[in-house]
Motif scaffolding. Structure first.
Motif, PDB file in Angstrom:
ATOM      1  N   PHE B 323       0.647  -0.734   0.358  1.00 46.08           N
ATOM      2  CA  PHE B 323      -0.302  -0.052  -0.278  1.00 46.08           C
ATOM      3  C   PHE B 323       1.295   1.289  -0.003  1.00 46.08           C
ATOM      4  O   PHE B 323       2.153   1.422   0.367  1.00 46.08           O
ATOM      5  N   CYS B 346      -3.982   3.932   3.708  1.00 49.94           N
ATOM      6  CA  CYS B 346      -3.670   2.479   3.374  1.00 49.94           C
ATOM      7  C   CYS B 346      -4.038   2.405   2.566  1.00 49.94           C
ATOM      8  O   CYS B 346      -5.609   2.427   1.646  1.00 49.94           O
ATOM      9  N   ASP B 348      -3.975   2.247  -1.868  1.00 50.51           N
ATOM     10  CA  ASP B 348      -3.369   1.522  -4.298  1.00 50.51           C
ATOM     11  C   ASP B 348      -2.747   3.116  -4.853  1.00 50.51           C
ATOM     12  O   ASP B 348      -1.931   3.113  -4.876  1.00 50.51           O
TER      13      ASP B 348
END
Lengths: 72, 473
Positions: B323, B346, B348
């Motif tokens: 992440f 967290c 992407d």
């Protein structure tokens, strides 16, 4: 011919350019612009040498544009 | 008039329209006759001349010129009061080719920012500082500045600045010239057309030194403030020439010694340092699985419950799972007993701001935390609460709640301070957004006292047993 183009609604009438011009080409006029300032007027005609001092001392970025015969 | 050409016009480094206001988008916000406009036009024209517009970062200060980022079509950062040289240092460390311009007034630079400018100059940072000295605090209405001359009346010196009460005005050029590192220090003025042209030369020299990596350059510009000086624009300029340029702030070059800037040894990525910083963890740098929903996590409790460490545990684990992560602590001055919270994101995707206003995961370690943050949780969010200490159930019905007696589980294993580990284990096991094995691995990275690593791992297992027993996983 050398001259100064004045964007009247960008002028705040501080008169610093009037004092800077070595040939007395600029004066503060009587009429008010949109901001409520008495703006500067070009009366130089054949006296302006396009030296650019008025533009250089003016605090506003685009109030004055100096045109000249010489090549940049 | 066929052969007439534009000789002087608005600089290409300034925006054609200024979007600060809905109307009057061609004018600045400066008062009639203000020196800022002239100084900024000079800077813009030099940026044009040196062809550095696309790599210039202009740092606006706090003060009248705070809105410079509306005018300069360059990179822009608006800095905290007085901190522009520190921001400039940070940029220099990360962008070696950036041309960095700190533009600061006298209240900003010589008042609150005295520390930053002195240390940046002393390090000889390859940056350029333009110091607009109008001898007064302009934006706040005309209070005495560090540079106000003796005897000058201001809002805060109604009888004039007194040497015995207020001290003498500070000459920044003189002060910085006592340091060895600076390459170029000059004081100029906007009092007359001649001085304005000299100022442009100084600005050009200062920026040219930076372009050629010759070290720290500093140009002080005496600038009129007709409004607060209560003078006409022309009188204000005459006052600079008559009063400021004499003994108080003499116009001259104080330093012109180009320096050779050594490349910063830390700006090169060295494998030995990377190993030193990462040896205990195997950080994945990429993730190529299916997209994952971002987690906006708020962990809250009282100081000493390991709230911040719990956030670190989540952050380290999420890093290991590829992440992007931010961790932002918030706490009072107390090390124990006050309230604390940590915001962890967290995702992407790259994270723009580490602030979590509306968490989709709330971990409430005690009663006040639930009171404070319950309503901020998003629809369908998750609340994990420490049922050993939280006495009530959440009032929200649109969120999932998990009650874990974290303090009891931790106490039973003989380590009451590990309630945070219980909560994070439960979060990972219940939601599955982190692998429990990753959390276990990260415990070793987060724990300050390695002595308790085994005990913490035991508590992870106890937590999993509890969750299985209650059929929560």
């Amino acid at each position: 011919m050398n001259h100064v183009e004045i964007h009247r609604d960008e002028c705040k009438g501080c008169a610093v350019c009037v004092a800077a011009c070595p040939h007395g080409c600029l004066v503060i006029g009587d009429t008010l612009n949109l901001m409520g300032y008495q703006y500067v007027e070009f009366v130089g005609n054949d006296r302006c040498t396009a030296c650019g001092l008025c533009f250089t001392v003016c605090p506003e970025p685009g109030a004055l544009v100096v045109y000249g015969m010489k090549k940049v | 008039m066929p052969d007439v050409q534009i000789q002087y016009s608005k600089s290409a480094s300034m925006y054609q329209l200024f979007f600060r206001k809905e109307n009057d988008q061609k004018t600045t916000h400066y008062c009639p006759g203000c020196g800022h406009g002239t100084a900024q036009k000079l800077i813009a024209s030099v940026i044009d001349e040196l062809a550095i517009q696309d790599r210039t970062v202009f740092l606006s200060p706090v003060g009248c010129s705070v809105f410079s980022y509306y005018y300069f079509d360059t990179g822009n950062i608006q800095c905290s009061h007085g901190r522009a040289p520190a921001v400039a240092t940070g940029i220099r460390r990360t962008l070696s080719d950036a041309i960095i311009i700190a533009y600061q007034g006298d209240g900003d630079l010589a008042g609150i920012g005295m520390t930053e400018i002195v240390h940046a100059a002393n390090r000889g940072e390859n940056i350029t500082v333009f110091f607009i000295n109008n001898a007064i605090y302009g934006m706040t209405g005309g209070q005495m500045a560090p540079t106000t001359p003796i005897g000058v009346k201001t809002l805060t010196t109604p009888e004039g600045r007194s040497k015995s009460r207020d001290g003498n005005p500070i000459g920044m050029c003189e002060l910085l010239a006592s340091l060895q590192a600076p390459a170029y220090i000059e004081r100029c003025s906007l009092s007359t057309p001649k001085q304005v042209l000299r100022t442009r030369l100084a600005i050009k020299k200062a920026l040219d030194y930076q372009v050629r990596k010759k070290g720290f350059s500093f140009v002080e510009i005496l600038s009129p403030c007709p409004t607060n000086w209560r003078m006409s624009p022309l009188d204000a300029r005459a006052w600079i020439a008559g009063e400021l340029e004499g003994d108080i702030f003499p116009l001259k070059c104080f330093r012109d010694v180009p320096q050779e800037i050594q490349p910063d040894s830390l700006s090169v990525i060295r494998p030995d340092i990377v190993t030193l910083l990462t040896k205990d963890s195997i950080l994945k740098t990429s993730y190529d699985g299916p997209p994952r929903a971002p987690k906006y996590i708020k962990i809250a409790g009282f100081g000493g419950q390991g709230v911040l460490s719990a956030g670190e545990l989540v952050a380290f684990s999420a890093l290991e799972e590829g992440f992007n992560v931010s961790w932002l602590p918030s706490y009072g001055p107390e090390m124990r007993g006050g309230s604390a919270n940590a915001s962890v994101i967290c995702s992407d995707e790259p994270i723009g701001s580490p602030v979590v206003d509306c968490p989709n995961v709330l971990i409430a370690m005690n009663n006040p935390s639930l009171e404070l943050f319950e309503n901020s949780v998003t629809n369908n969010g998750i609340i994990v609460l420490n049922s050993s200490l939280v006495e009530r159930k959440p009032r929200r019905t649109d969120v999932k709640t998990y009650a874990i007696p974290a303090t009891d589980i931790a106490k039973k294993a003989g380590l009451v301070s590990a309630a945070n580990v219980v909560m994070i284990t439960a979060l990972a096991a219940i939601t599955g957004f982190l692998h429990v094995s990753t959390v276990k691995h990260s415990i070793g990275n987060v724990l300050r006292k390695k002595l308790y690593t085994d005990k913490n791992l035991e508590i992870v297992e106890n937590t999993l047993s509890y969750l299985r027993e209650k059929e929560m996983m």
